[in-house]
Design a protein around this motif. Structure first.
Motif, PDB file in Angstrom:
ATOM      1  N   LEU A 146      13.614 -13.190  -3.859  1.00  0.00           N
ATOM      2  CA  LEU A 146      12.876 -14.388  -3.463  1.00  0.00           C
ATOM      3  C   LEU A 146      13.435 -15.043  -2.201  1.00  0.00           C
ATOM      4  O   LEU A 146      12.685 -15.701  -1.477  1.00  0.00           O
ATOM      5  CB  LEU A 146      12.816 -15.385  -4.624  1.00  0.00           C
ATOM      6  CG  LEU A 146      11.962 -14.914  -5.810  1.00  0.00           C
ATOM      7  CD1 LEU A 146      12.074 -15.886  -6.978  1.00  0.00           C
ATOM      8  CD2 LEU A 146      10.508 -14.719  -5.388  1.00  0.00           C
ATOM      9  N   TYR A 149      11.446 -13.774   0.580  1.00  0.00           N
ATOM     10  CA  TYR A 149      10.010 -13.898   0.306  1.00  0.00           C
ATOM     11  C   TYR A 149       9.158 -13.814   1.575  1.00  0.00           C
ATOM     12  O   TYR A 149       8.219 -13.024   1.648  1.00  0.00           O
ATOM     13  CB  TYR A 149       9.728 -15.217  -0.427  1.00  0.00           C
ATOM     14  CG  TYR A 149       8.292 -15.360  -0.870  1.00  0.00           C
ATOM     15  CD1 TYR A 149       7.895 -14.868  -2.098  1.00  0.00           C
ATOM     16  CD2 TYR A 149       7.345 -15.975  -0.053  1.00  0.00           C
ATOM     17  CE1 TYR A 149       6.580 -14.989  -2.518  1.00  0.00           C
ATOM     18  CE2 TYR A 149       6.025 -16.091  -0.456  1.00  0.00           C
ATOM     19  CZ  TYR A 149       5.650 -15.588  -1.691  1.00  0.00           C
ATOM     20  OH  TYR A 149       4.344 -15.692  -2.101  1.00  0.00           O
ATOM     21  N   CYS A 153       6.531 -10.793   2.370  1.00  0.00           N
ATOM     22  CA  CYS A 153       5.092 -11.089   2.421  1.00  0.00           C
ATOM     23  C   CYS A 153       4.387 -10.368   3.564  1.00  0.00           C
ATOM     24  O   CYS A 153       3.189 -10.099   3.498  1.00  0.00           O
ATOM     25  CB  CYS A 153       4.863 -12.587   2.613  1.00  0.00           C
ATOM     26  SG  CYS A 153       4.912 -13.513   1.110  1.00  0.00           S
ATOM     27  N   LEU A 162       6.927  -8.261  -4.509  1.00  0.00           N
ATOM     28  CA  LEU A 162       6.646  -9.681  -4.772  1.00  0.00           C
ATOM     29  C   LEU A 162       5.582  -9.844  -5.855  1.00  0.00           C
ATOM     30  O   LEU A 162       5.707 -10.731  -6.713  1.00  0.00           O
ATOM     31  CB  LEU A 162       6.220 -10.392  -3.490  1.00  0.00           C
ATOM     32  CG  LEU A 162       7.317 -10.611  -2.461  1.00  0.00           C
ATOM     33  CD1 LEU A 162       6.730 -11.245  -1.202  1.00  0.00           C
ATOM     34  CD2 LEU A 162       8.445 -11.469  -3.027  1.00  0.00           C
ATOM     35  N   GLU A 166       6.158 -11.884  -9.228  1.00  0.00           N
ATOM     36  CA  GLU A 166       5.281 -12.981  -9.637  1.00  0.00           C
ATOM     37  C   GLU A 166       4.690 -12.731 -11.023  1.00  0.00           C
ATOM     38  O   GLU A 166       4.603 -13.640 -11.848  1.00  0.00           O
ATOM     39  CB  GLU A 166       4.190 -13.202  -8.602  1.00  0.00           C
ATOM     40  CG  GLU A 166       4.739 -13.797  -7.313  1.00  0.00           C
ATOM     41  CD  GLU A 166       3.761 -13.792  -6.143  1.00  0.00           C
ATOM     42  OE1 GLU A 166       2.603 -13.333  -6.305  1.00  0.00           O
ATOM     43  OE2 GLU A 166       4.163 -14.240  -5.053  1.00  0.00           O
ATOM     44  N   LYS A 167       4.306 -11.493 -11.301  1.00  0.00           N
ATOM     45  CA  LYS A 167       3.782 -11.139 -12.614  1.00  0.00           C
ATOM     46  C   LYS A 167       4.843 -11.339 -13.682  1.00  0.00           C
ATOM     47  O   LYS A 167       4.567 -11.895 -14.749  1.00  0.00           O
ATOM     48  CB  LYS A 167       3.310  -9.674 -12.596  1.00  0.00           C
ATOM     49  CG  LYS A 167       2.747  -9.179 -13.887  1.00  0.00           C
ATOM     50  CD  LYS A 167       2.291  -7.744 -13.730  1.00  0.00           C
ATOM     51  CE  LYS A 167       2.358  -7.019 -15.056  1.00  0.00           C
ATOM     52  NZ  LYS A 167       2.216  -5.589 -14.930  1.00  0.00           N
ATOM     53  N   LEU A 169       7.415 -13.376 -13.550  1.00  0.00           N
ATOM     54  CA  LEU A 169       7.691 -14.799 -13.695  1.00  0.00           C
ATOM     55  C   LEU A 169       6.613 -15.481 -14.540  1.00  0.00           C
ATOM     56  O   LEU A 169       6.912 -16.388 -15.327  1.00  0.00           O
ATOM     57  CB  LEU A 169       7.820 -15.477 -12.330  1.00  0.00           C
ATOM     58  CG  LEU A 169       9.095 -15.113 -11.535  1.00  0.00           C
ATOM     59  CD1 LEU A 169       9.036 -15.709 -10.147  1.00  0.00           C
ATOM     60  CD2 LEU A 169      10.346 -15.561 -12.274  1.00  0.00           C
ATOM     61  N   ARG A 170       5.369 -15.056 -14.389  1.00  0.00           N
ATOM     62  CA  ARG A 170       4.278 -15.617 -15.211  1.00  0.00           C
ATOM     63  C   ARG A 170       4.476 -15.261 -16.683  1.00  0.00           C
ATOM     64  O   ARG A 170       4.213 -16.086 -17.558  1.00  0.00           O
ATOM     65  CB  ARG A 170       2.922 -15.094 -14.729  1.00  0.00           C
ATOM     66  CG  ARG A 170       2.341 -15.868 -13.581  1.00  0.00           C
ATOM     67  CD  ARG A 170       0.880 -15.548 -13.402  1.00  0.00           C
ATOM     68  NE  ARG A 170       0.643 -14.140 -13.110  1.00  0.00           N
ATOM     69  CZ  ARG A 170       0.560 -13.615 -11.894  1.00  0.00           C
ATOM     70  NH1 ARG A 170       0.700 -14.385 -10.839  1.00  0.00           N
ATOM     71  NH2 ARG A 170       0.337 -12.344 -11.712  1.00  0.00           N
TER      72      ARG A 170
END
Length: 173
Positions: A146, A149, A153, A162, A166-167, A169-170
């Motif tokens: 991160l 990041y 990106c 990333l 993100e998946k 972290l959700r």
């Protein structure tokens, strides 16, 4: 004596896997030792990597630990190799947590970790490392990713890492 020659042959790699599948454990000890000793060469070979993966997938803790030791210092290079990256991913999946930590720490402590995240094969190794890490090491790896990041990106393979982060972290929240 001809283990490497046979393992790196299109048909020979299947023969070695069949030998490991059907032979008595004591009978394959010299073969397993030869595979471990030549793991770096075999891992990068289009056919030899299947032999190493087969052995790793047998989930023999001591053997996987020995392969991880044999490949030590080479994980960045192996992660960016089309064939060897699959071996590294399997080592992360099928080894004891303390052994897979060795791989993850070597990757993260490398000055080339960022390039692994942006590599066509290395990004999958990084995702597998995230998937199979726990606790402090998992958090440290997430934090390392991160912090990059913005750079990730702007890169095709970096975006894949990333998206995976993100998946994950959700799912955690």
């Amino acid at each position: 004596m001809k283990c490497v020659d046979i393992a790196t042959d299109k048909k020979g790699c299947s023969v070695i896997q069949k030998c490991m599948e059907h032979a008595l454990p004591d009978a394959i000890v010299p073969l397993v030792q030869a595979i471990i000793y030549n793991a770096a060469l075999l891992a990068e070979d289009p056919y030899g990597n299947y032999v190493v993966q087969y052995l790793v997938e047998m989930e023999i803790v001591k053997v996987n630990g020995m392969i991880i030791s044999e490949l030590g210092g080479k994980y960045v290079q192996l992660s960016r190799n089309k064939h060897a990256s699959n071996v590294v991913q399997n080592l992360l999946k099928y080894s004891e947590e303390r052994d897979s930590m060795t791989i993850i720490l070597e990757l993260m402590n490398s000055t080339e970790f960022f390039s692994v995240l942006q590599d066509p094969y290395g990004n999958y190794v990084a995702q597998t490392a995230l998937e199979n890490s726990k606790g402090y090491l998992h958090k440290r790896m997430l934090d390392s990713i991160l912090t990059k990041y913005r750079d990730l990106c702007n890169h095709f393979y970096g975006k894949k890492v990333l998206a995976f982060v993100e998946k994950r972290l959700r799912i955690q929240f």
